[in-house]
Design an enzyme around this catalytic site. Structure first.
Site, PDB file in Angstrom:
ATOM      1  N   ASP A 152      59.877  72.859  57.288  1.00  0.00           N
ATOM      2  CA  ASP A 152      59.098  71.931  56.483  1.00  0.00           C
ATOM      3  C   ASP A 152      57.627  72.337  56.483  1.00  0.00           C
ATOM      4  OD1 ASP A 152      58.246  69.174  55.357  1.00  0.00           O
ATOM      5  OD2 ASP A 152      60.426  68.974  55.554  1.00  0.00           O
ATOM      6  N   HIS A 177      54.246  65.977  55.350  1.00  0.00           N
ATOM      7  CA  HIS A 177      55.667  65.798  55.036  1.00  0.00           C
ATOM      8  C   HIS A 177      56.559  66.076  56.246  1.00  0.00           C
ATOM      9  CE1 HIS A 177      59.529  66.848  52.903  1.00  0.00           C
ATOM     10  NE2 HIS A 177      59.148  65.860  52.114  1.00  0.00           N
ATOM     11  N   SER A 220      64.230  63.624  50.861  1.00  0.00           N
ATOM     12  CA  SER A 220      63.626  64.327  52.003  1.00  0.00           C
ATOM     13  C   SER A 220      63.740  63.508  53.280  1.00  0.00           C
ATOM     14  CB  SER A 220      62.143  64.598  51.742  1.00  0.00           C
ATOM     15  OG  SER A 220      61.955  65.627  50.813  1.00  0.00           O
TER      16      SER A 220
END
Ligand SMILES: [Ca+2]
Ligand SMILES: [Ca+2]
Length: 693
Positions: free
Chosen positions: A216, A248, A464
């Protein structure tokens, strides 16, 4: 005014009667005064110099209670109680007022006067509702009102506690002791229930020792949700850092493996003791390339043993154009699965168009890879019960639309069924990297549970967030039964998932993640799976009940798995070892179809099979007319499919448009973020009141 009792003393009942009347009159006068004064009353009684106080006062009170002189006085009862309590003794002395704040809480406030404290406020008269406005006025927040017990759970600034305690409606304020709360993700996925399904070695199921690689945008490693469990960090973006300026990856890692340290466990991830491997493949703007993602996957395969990497999460993707057979990211994922790593992938957030129409055929790469566990997003509405859960509107829908082009120029679409299952992905609260790009650009994502960076949380929405929940679940299954192959982990997750009514298989795969059922089923299986032959008995005992109860509601498992174009159901899937479960064998490859019965190397795979062996209904016939069911949920709600066109309730992006509408085909980006999610309730905000530890 002195009371003349001379006449009264001269004798006779008449005298007593007169004295009583006079005294009563004076008492009435005292009672009528604002700010009723107990000492004034005592003076009157003493001034009477009555020798038979005990008898007289009792008589007096009895008289007062029935007398028109005092009826209607709101203080009558209070007076009665107090005087009777003092009967036969001296007049009452004012007692020291008992404090309305617990010592324990006072100690806490003295230590941290500026902090918000979690307290329980009990109300006088049991009407908890009536004190809620005062709590707000004092700068506090009523977290929950307990009507039946007349109490409110409150987050209250330390400097407001004293003033609030002085209100008449407030009976007592004490510390709401930090017993562990159970977080929303923990509860609604069933992970909390599964924690107690221990192993001989660990005693509890928490992912301990299992490595989860998070490919990520990096991880904010100082966050107390992770401390000491990030065992490796590597960068493949060229930026030379492994922290998370984009914001994120920190959140994604939290869904999979945040500890219960912050906010009493409200944001506990699915596998809170797992090892985390931080593989940074997205840069400080959330962008990456196919090559950096492949480099990250390659590194994980090389370092699998060193960090015990059993699970990998890829909440990223690129537009799917090539068939998974040729797509390089899919091929890299396939290699990882063949190496024994469970690979969880976000389906994508392209499930609707700008007008809110459902879009089918929008799963991105590597979510189109058959061996990956491709995860769509559900919306829990913030409630632990699953009865109100939906598929999130933004969640990408199948079938997959990668294609090959033959020598005549004809496109052959993969058209396989995806996602494989869904997990909560709307307004999920998990760790926040400080000053991250996502939060700066979208300030409403800040959940504000703590003023301390190491404890701060943020909201994010999207597939996600759903994918790492399944990654965490895979870690729990592997802890429960270390001999599971990636294909078996996938089969168990699908078999135990809960089909959500009203959504087709192309939207939810087998259904919503059910960790309680999955861990229970994994535990019911033998632990020598790698040596089994086809058709061998899988279970060590009785077949587990195919239902799970979470937050009071019971649901049935799907009882099926998805294989490319097929949904296979039947208890043989879990009672007999199937060829497709083998290590290094792709789920869905090498399986024979014969007369509508799916065979695996001669072993009957299942007793409820159908569909074609190629393209999903490329001839335009109805996908299902009620025959293809998983627990009453239609595989597809009447969707007609032919290459390039999908009708009914969905709109298929023309492949032409899909392929050309974005230049992202060469860039691996996080699923075009749903960010703010759907406008429903979120997980509850639990303020963290212990930020310094
Ligand atoms: Ca719910
Ligand atoms: Ca903040």
């Amino acid at each position: 005014m002195p009371v003349n009792l001379t006449e009264a003393r001269s004798g006779g009942r008449r005298i007593h009667s007169l004295a009583l009347r006079n005294t009563a009159r004076l008492l009435k006068y005292e009672l009528s005064k604002p700010g009723f004064n107990r000492q004034g009353i005592s003076a009157i009684i003493k001034g009477d110099r009555m020798r038979h106080k005990a008898i007289l006062v009792r008589t007096l009170i009895a008289a007062l209670l029935v007398s028109p002189l005092v009826t209607g006085s709101p203080l009558g009862c209070m007076f009665e109680t107090r005087v009777l309590a003092q009967k036969g003794s001296k007049a009452p002395e004012p007692k020291p007022r008992s404090r309305k704040v617990s010592d324990e809480l006072l100690d806490e406030v003295a230590k941290n006067p500026g902090r918000v404290h979690r307290v329980i406020i009990q109300s006088n008269g049991g009407k908890a509702d009536s004190i809620v406005p005062s709590i707000g006025n004092a700068g506090g927040r009523a977290r929950q009102v307990y009507e039946n017990v007349g109490a409110v759970a409150v987050d209250l600034p330390g400097n407001s506690i004293n003033s609030l305690s002085k209100l008449g409606d407030v009976k007592y304020i004490s510390l709401d002791k930090p017993t562990q709360v159970t977080g929303h993700l923990d509860v609604t996925t069933g992970a909390g229930l599964a924690r107690s399904y221990g192993t001989l070695l660990t005693g509890s199921i928490n992912g301990n020792g299992i490595g989860i690689a998070v490919l990520d945008s990096g991880i904010y490693a100082s966050h107390h949700a992770f401390t000491s469990r990030i065992v490796a960090s590597v960068d493949f973006t060229g930026e030379g850092r492994t922290d998370d300026p984009y914001g994120h990856g920190t959140h994604v890692a939290g869904v999979a493996a945040a500890s219960s340290h912050v906010s009493y466990g409200a944001y506990t991830g699915i596998a809170p003791s797992a090892k985390i491997i931080n593989v940074r493949v997205l840069d400080s703007q959330g962008r990456g390339s196919i090559s950096s993602a492949i480099a990250g996957i390659d590194w994980c395969i090389s370092n699998k043993s060193l960090y015990n990497i059993k699970v990998m999460n890829l909440s990223l993707g690129a537009t799917a154009v090539d068939s998974y057979v040729n797509d390089p990211l899919c091929q890299a994922v396939r290699r990882a699965v063949s190496a024994g790593i469970v690979v969880c992938v976000a389906a994508g957030n392209l499930g609707k168009d700008e007008y809110g129409n459902k879009l089918f055929g929008t799963v991105h790469s590597p979510g189109i890879e058959p061996s990956a566990i491709t995860v769509g997003a559900s919306n829990t509405k913030g409630t632990n019960t699953r009865a109100d859960d939906l598929i999130a509107s933004f969640s990408s829908r199948g079938p997959t639309r990668g294609f090959t082009t033959d020598e005549s120029g004809i496109r052959r679409y993969d058209n396989i069924i995806k996602p494989d299952l869904v997990a909560p992905g709307n307004k999920i609260i998990e760790p926040q990297a400080p000053n991250n790009v996502l939060e700066i650009e979208n300030p409403s994502l800040d959940a504000n549970v703590s003023s301390v960076a190491q404890h701060e949380m943020m909201y994010l929405s999207g597939t996600s967030m759903a994918s790492p929940a399944v990654a965490g679940a895979a870690a729990l299954l592997l802890q429960r039964n270390p001999s599971l192959t990636p294909n078996m982990v996938k089969a168990i997750l699908q078999y135990t998932a809960q089909p959500l009514a009203g959504f087709s298989t192309l939207e939810q795969g087998a259904g919503q993640l059910n960790i309680e059922g999955a861990v229970r089923l994994a535990g019911a299986m033998r632990q020598d799976l790698l040596s089994l032959i086809l058709g061998a008995t899988l279970l060590t005992g009785a077949t587990p009940a195919h239902t799970t109860t979470i937050s009071g509601s019971t649901f049935s498992w799907s009882g099926g798995i998805i294989q490319k174009w097929n949904v296979i159901t039947g208890v043989n899937l879990i009672t007999r070892y199937q060829g497709i479960y083998g290590s290094g064998v792709l789920l869905s490859d090498g399986v024979l179809l014969s007369d509508g019965v799916l065979l695996s190397d001669g072993v009957l795979l299942s007793d409820g099979v159908l569909l074609s062996d190629g393209v999903l209904l490329s001839d335009g016939t109805t996908l299902s007319s009620g025959t293809l069911l998983i627990n009453g949920v239609l595989l597809s709600d009447g969707v007609l499919l032919s290459d390039g066109v999908l009708l009914s309730d969905g709109v298929l992006l023309s492949d032409h448009t899909f392929a050309s509408s974005t230049s992202a085909s060469s860039a691996a980006t996080i699923a075009q973020s749903a960010l703010n999610g759907e406008g429903t309730e979120s997980m509850t905000i639990e303020i963290d009141t212990n930020p310094s530890s």
